[in-house]
Write a protein that holds these residues in place. Structure first.
Motif, mmCIF file in Angstrom:
data_model
loop_
_atom_site.group_PDB
_atom_site.id
_atom_site.type_symbol
_atom_site.label_atom_id
_atom_site.label_comp_id
_atom_site.label_asym_id
_atom_site.label_seq_id
_atom_site.Cartn_x
_atom_site.Cartn_y
_atom_site.Cartn_z
ATOM 1 N N ARG A 38 0.806 -1.222 0.000
ATOM 2 C CA ARG A 38 0.000 0.000 0.000
ATOM 3 C C ARG A 38 0.838 1.270 0.000
ATOM 4 N NH1 ARG A 38 -5.149 -0.201 0.988
ATOM 5 N NH2 ARG A 38 -5.120 1.795 2.050
ATOM 6 N N VAL A 39 2.132 1.133 0.207
ATOM 7 C CA VAL A 39 3.002 2.304 0.294
ATOM 8 C C VAL A 39 3.234 2.872 -1.101
ATOM 9 C CG1 VAL A 39 5.315 3.074 0.942
ATOM 10 C CG2 VAL A 39 4.115 1.423 2.359
ATOM 11 N N PRO A 40 3.027 4.176 -1.279
ATOM 12 C CA PRO A 40 3.276 4.769 -2.593
ATOM 13 C C PRO A 40 4.768 4.817 -2.910
ATOM 14 C CG PRO A 40 2.746 6.476 -1.003
ATOM 15 C CD PRO A 40 2.586 5.158 -0.295
ATOM 16 N N ASP A 41 5.075 4.819 -4.181
ATOM 17 C CA ASP A 41 6.474 4.945 -4.573
ATOM 18 C C ASP A 41 6.607 6.044 -5.621
ATOM 19 O OD1 ASP A 41 6.152 3.892 -7.255
ATOM 20 O OD2 ASP A 41 6.014 1.925 -6.361
ATOM 21 N N HIS A 42 7.835 6.418 -5.890
ATOM 22 C CA HIS A 42 8.082 7.539 -6.792
ATOM 23 C C HIS A 42 7.763 7.215 -8.235
ATOM 24 C CE1 HIS A 42 9.787 9.698 -3.470
ATOM 25 N NE2 HIS A 42 10.590 8.681 -3.208
ATOM 26 N N GLY A 43 7.800 5.941 -8.592
ATOM 27 C CA GLY A 43 7.507 5.557 -9.967
ATOM 28 C C GLY A 43 6.041 5.292 -10.204
ATOM 29 N N LYS A 44 5.235 5.461 -9.162
ATOM 30 C CA LYS A 44 3.802 5.193 -9.223
ATOM 31 C C LYS A 44 3.529 3.782 -9.725
ATOM 32 C CE LYS A 44 2.688 9.986 -9.624
ATOM 33 N NZ LYS A 44 1.641 10.810 -9.319
ATOM 34 N N LEU A 45 4.335 2.851 -9.230
ATOM 35 C CA LEU A 45 4.156 1.442 -9.556
ATOM 36 C C LEU A 45 3.445 0.763 -8.393
ATOM 37 C CD1 LEU A 45 7.772 0.753 -10.850
ATOM 38 C CD2 LEU A 45 5.752 1.253 -12.208
ATOM 39 N N THR A 46 2.647 -0.206 -8.683
ATOM 40 C CA THR A 46 1.949 -0.934 -7.639
ATOM 41 C C THR A 46 2.457 -2.367 -7.635
ATOM 42 O OG1 THR A 46 -0.004 0.430 -7.981
ATOM 43 C CG2 THR A 46 -0.319 -1.625 -6.787
ATOM 44 N N PRO A 47 3.091 -2.787 -6.530
ATOM 45 C CA PRO A 47 3.546 -4.176 -6.505
ATOM 46 C C PRO A 47 2.342 -5.109 -6.540
ATOM 47 C CG PRO A 47 3.877 -3.128 -4.375
ATOM 48 C CD PRO A 47 3.371 -2.077 -5.309
ATOM 49 N N TRP A 48 2.425 -6.123 -7.335
ATOM 50 C CA TRP A 48 1.308 -7.049 -7.424
ATOM 51 C C TRP A 48 1.653 -8.415 -6.871
ATOM 52 C CZ3 TRP A 48 2.070 -11.190 -10.785
ATOM 53 C CH2 TRP A 48 3.132 -11.057 -11.658
ATOM 54 N N ARG A 49 2.931 -8.605 -6.532
ATOM 55 C CA ARG A 49 3.310 -9.844 -5.867
ATOM 56 C C ARG A 49 4.654 -9.654 -5.173
ATOM 57 N NH1 ARG A 49 5.586 -14.011 -10.448
ATOM 58 N NH2 ARG A 49 6.996 -12.523 -11.384
ATOM 59 N N PHE A 50 4.845 -10.452 -4.170
ATOM 60 C CA PHE A 50 6.111 -10.500 -3.468
ATOM 61 C C PHE A 50 6.581 -11.948 -3.509
ATOM 62 C CE2 PHE A 50 3.914 -6.916 -1.490
ATOM 63 C CZ PHE A 50 4.896 -5.949 -1.519
ATOM 64 N N ILE A 51 7.874 -12.136 -3.588
ATOM 65 C CA ILE A 51 8.442 -13.476 -3.556
ATOM 66 C C ILE A 51 9.238 -13.587 -2.261
ATOM 67 C CG2 ILE A 51 9.987 -15.111 -4.682
ATOM 68 C CD1 ILE A 51 9.351 -13.629 -7.325
ATOM 69 N N VAL A 52 8.896 -14.559 -1.447
ATOM 70 C CA VAL A 52 9.559 -14.765 -0.167
ATOM 71 C C VAL A 52 10.421 -16.016 -0.281
ATOM 72 C CG1 VAL A 52 9.214 -15.184 2.299
ATOM 73 C CG2 VAL A 52 7.627 -13.691 1.064
ATOM 74 N N PHE A 53 11.705 -15.853 -0.036
ATOM 75 C CA PHE A 53 12.635 -16.978 -0.066
ATOM 76 C C PHE A 53 12.865 -17.444 1.362
ATOM 77 C CE2 PHE A 53 13.607 -14.594 -3.894
ATOM 78 C CZ PHE A 53 13.675 -15.593 -4.850
ATOM 79 N N GLU A 54 12.571 -18.719 1.615
ATOM 80 C CA GLU A 54 12.762 -19.282 2.948
ATOM 81 C C GLU A 54 13.542 -20.587 2.838
ATOM 82 O OE1 GLU A 54 8.897 -18.005 5.472
ATOM 83 O OE2 GLU A 54 8.513 -19.496 3.918
ATOM 84 N N GLY A 55 14.195 -20.949 3.937
ATOM 85 C CA GLY A 55 14.877 -22.233 4.010
ATOM 86 C C GLY A 55 15.877 -22.446 2.889
ATOM 87 N N SER A 56 15.873 -23.652 2.323
ATOM 88 C CA SER A 56 16.845 -24.007 1.287
ATOM 89 C C SER A 56 16.633 -23.221 -0.006
ATOM 90 C CB SER A 56 16.795 -25.508 1.007
ATOM 91 O OG SER A 56 15.522 -25.878 0.507
ATOM 92 N N ALA A 57 15.462 -22.627 -0.193
ATOM 93 C CA ALA A 57 15.214 -21.813 -1.390
ATOM 94 C C ALA A 57 16.148 -20.607 -1.425
ATOM 95 C CB ALA A 57 13.755 -21.359 -1.443
#
Length: 90
Positions: A38-57
């Motif tokens: 929800r945080v605005p950014d300077h490029g006015k881009l909206t993140p639509w996904r996050f990738i979370v790396f856990e463990g052996s990944a």
């Protein structure tokens, strides 16, 4: 908004290499990502996904990061390639 002002007074940034475990719980991580989306950014881009790396990944992703880095930087010393390999491990 006194709570927001108080939060801003104590807020600090930490370099990724200075972070250590334990990381956030799954519930805390969900809250962080929900707020981050929800945080605005300077490029006015909206993140639509996050990738979370856990463990052996994390190690597997580090291998790929190192391979891409080595390909883009053929003259890079091994120490730099190894640093890229461990980027997500600390």
């Amino acid at each position: 908004m006194p709570d927001a002002i108080e939060l801003l007074k104590v807020r600090r940034s930490v370099k990724p290499r200075e972070m250590s475990g334990p990381g956030p719980s799954p519930s805390e991580l969900e809250t962080i990502l929900t707020i981050g989306a929800r945080v605005p950014d300077h490029g006015k881009l909206t993140p639509w996904r996050f990738i979370v790396f856990e463990g052996s990944a994390r190690a597997r992703a580090g291998e790929i990061i190192a391979q891409v880095f080595a390909k883009k930087n053929p003259a890079a010393p091994i120490s730099d390639i190894e640093a890229e390999k461990g980027r997500l491990m600390d």
